[in-house]
Design an enzyme around this catalytic site. Structure first.
Site, PDB file in Angstrom:
ATOM      1  N   ASP A  26      51.857  33.415  43.992  1.00 25.92           N
ATOM      2  CA  ASP A  26      52.196  34.328  42.801  1.00 25.92           C
ATOM      3  C   ASP A  26      53.029  35.758  43.497  1.00 25.92           C
ATOM      4  O   ASP A  26      52.878  36.809  42.634  1.00 25.92           O
ATOM      5  CB  ASP A  26      51.081  34.811  42.045  1.00 25.92           C
ATOM      6  CG  ASP A  26      49.751  35.419  43.183  1.00 25.92           C
ATOM      7  OD1 ASP A  26      49.523  34.768  43.993  1.00 25.92           O
ATOM      8  OD2 ASP A  26      49.468  36.413  42.601  1.00 25.92           O
ATOM      9  N   TYR A 146      38.369  42.033  44.252  1.00 28.99           N
ATOM     10  CA  TYR A 146      38.344  42.741  45.468  1.00 28.99           C
ATOM     11  C   TYR A 146      37.879  44.342  45.027  1.00 28.99           C
ATOM     12  O   TYR A 146      38.205  44.656  43.989  1.00 28.99           O
ATOM     13  CB  TYR A 146      40.002  42.984  45.849  1.00 28.99           C
ATOM     14  CG  TYR A 146      40.506  41.400  46.272  1.00 28.99           C
ATOM     15  CD1 TYR A 146      40.291  40.749  47.340  1.00 28.99           C
ATOM     16  CD2 TYR A 146      41.557  40.991  45.202  1.00 28.99           C
ATOM     17  CE1 TYR A 146      40.737  39.513  47.511  1.00 28.99           C
ATOM     18  CE2 TYR A 146      41.990  39.690  45.557  1.00 28.99           C
ATOM     19  CZ  TYR A 146      41.519  38.888  46.658  1.00 28.99           C
ATOM     20  OH  TYR A 146      42.331  37.720  46.744  1.00 28.99           O
ATOM     21  N   LYS A 177      36.943  34.445  43.672  1.00 32.25           N
ATOM     22  CA  LYS A 177      37.704  34.533  44.914  1.00 32.25           C
ATOM     23  C   LYS A 177      37.345  35.889  45.377  1.00 32.25           C
ATOM     24  O   LYS A 177      37.720  36.957  44.771  1.00 32.25           O
ATOM     25  CB  LYS A 177      39.217  34.378  44.662  1.00 32.25           C
ATOM     26  CG  LYS A 177      40.099  34.624  45.860  1.00 32.25           C
ATOM     27  CD  LYS A 177      41.664  34.448  45.568  1.00 32.25           C
ATOM     28  CE  LYS A 177      42.498  34.761  46.833  1.00 32.25           C
ATOM     29  NZ  LYS A 177      43.836  34.514  46.545  1.00 32.25           N
TER      30      LYS A 177
END
Length: 265
Positions: A26, A146, A177
Site C-alpha cells: 500500500d 502504532y 499488527k
C-alpha cells in the site's frame, strides 16, 4: 466465530500452525510508486511463488495485479490512507469500505491507527466503524496499530507496543499488527495480552538479510503469529528466495542460518 469469517481467515492464516506471512503493498498512496512495486502483477506473482500467505493493497491496485494463472495468494484490502505531502501524515482517513472489499474479492480488510496523534479520536472512531461492518459481513479485520505522536517518546517501547496491540484487539481486530519490541521477552508480554494473532511490521529497510530473518525468527519464538513485511521483502534483490526463507522460519520453524542458506547468503 461465524463460519464465513473462519473461511476467510484460513485463506490468510495457515490453518495448521495459525501463522501468516503478509506482504503490504500500500506504499504508493503514502510515498508514491516505489522500487519493487512498479509492476504490480509481477510483484504479486513473485510473492505468491515465494509462498506468501497474503498480499495487502488499496482497492485500485487489484485491477493491476489480479492474475488468471499461477499460485493463489490471499488478498487484504487496505481501507485507510494518508500521504507524506501533508503536515498531518500520521492522521489516517478511511478511503474504502468493507462492502467494497467484498466486491473486490477480499479475504480481509485492514485499517491503520496511529495512537498519540492529535487526531487519534478520529482514527479510533474509524476503526470502530469498520469493526462493526466486519462483524456484519463476517469479514476478518487486520488493525495496524502504532504509537506516533508528539507525546510519544519511543514507539518501540514494550509497554507502548503492548498498549497499541491491546487497543486493536479490544476494538474488534481479528489480527493485530505492531512494531517488534526488540527482544523476545518483551514481545512475549505483548503477545500474552492479546487473544488474537499478533504479527510484526517490517519497518524501514534493514541493513542485512540476516537482520530481517533474525527479527522474524525471534518474534515467532516469542509467540508471534508471523509478519506483515513490505519493503524489506519486495525490494530485496532476491525477493522470491527471501520469501521462501521467511516461510521456512514462520511455517517450518527453521533457524536463521537455515533460512539464510535458502536466500543464498
Amino acid at each position: 466465530m461465524y463460519l464465513g469469517k473462519q473461511v476467510r481467515l484460513e485463506r490468510i492464516i495457515n490453518r495448521e500452525d495459525h501463522r501468516t506471512i503478509i506482504v503490504p503493498m500500500d506504499h504508493g498512496v503514502t510515498i508514491g510508486a516505489v522500487d519493487g512495486l512498479i509492476d504490480m502483477r509481477e510483484a504479486v506473482n513473485d510473492m505468491a511463488i515465494g509462498g506468501a500467505d497474503a498480499v495487502l493493497m488499496h482497492k485500485g491496485l487489484i485491477r493491476c495485479s489480479h492474475r488468471s494463472a499461477g499460485k493463489d495468494v490471499g488478498l487484504i484490502v487496505h481501507l485507510s490512507a494518508s500521504t507524506m505531502l501533508t503536515p498531518n501524515a500520521n492522521t489516517k482517513t478511511l478511503v474504502g469500505t468493507v462492502e467494497e472489499g467484498i466486491k473486490h474479492g477480499a479475504d480481509a480488510v485492514s485499517v491503520h491507527v496511529n495512537l498519540g496523534d492529535p487526531n487519534e479520536r478520529l482514527m479510533l472512531a474509524d476503526l470502530g466503524k469498520v469493526a462493526a461492518a466486519c462483524d456484519d459481513w463476517h469479514m476478518p479485520l487486520l488493525a495496524m496499530m502504532y504509537a506516533r505522536g508528539p507525546e510519544v517518546a519511543n514507539g518501540f517501547d514494550p509497554k507502548v507496543v503492548a498498549h497499541c496491540a491491546r487497543v486493536g484487539v479490544e476494538l474488534g481486530a481479528d489480527i493485530v499488527k505492531v512494531s517488534y519490541t526488540g527482544d523476545m521477552d518483551s514481545f512475549a508480554d505483548v503477545v500474552s495480552a492479546c487473544c488474537v494473532p499478533v504479527v510484526i511490521a517490517g519497518g524501514e529497510r534493514m541493513d542485512s538479510t540476516r537482520q530481517v530473518l533474525q527479527m522474524v525468527h525471534d518474534s515467532i519464538k516469542a509467540g508471534g503469529a508471523g509478519v506483515s513485511m513490505g519493503r524489506n521483502v519486495f525490494q530485496h534483490p532476491r525477493r522470491i528466495e527471501l520469501m521462501r526463507a521467511l516461510r521456512a522460519i514462520v511455517h517450518d520453524n527453521a533457524e536463521v542460518d537455515q533460512a539464510l542458506a535458502i536466500v543464498g547468503e
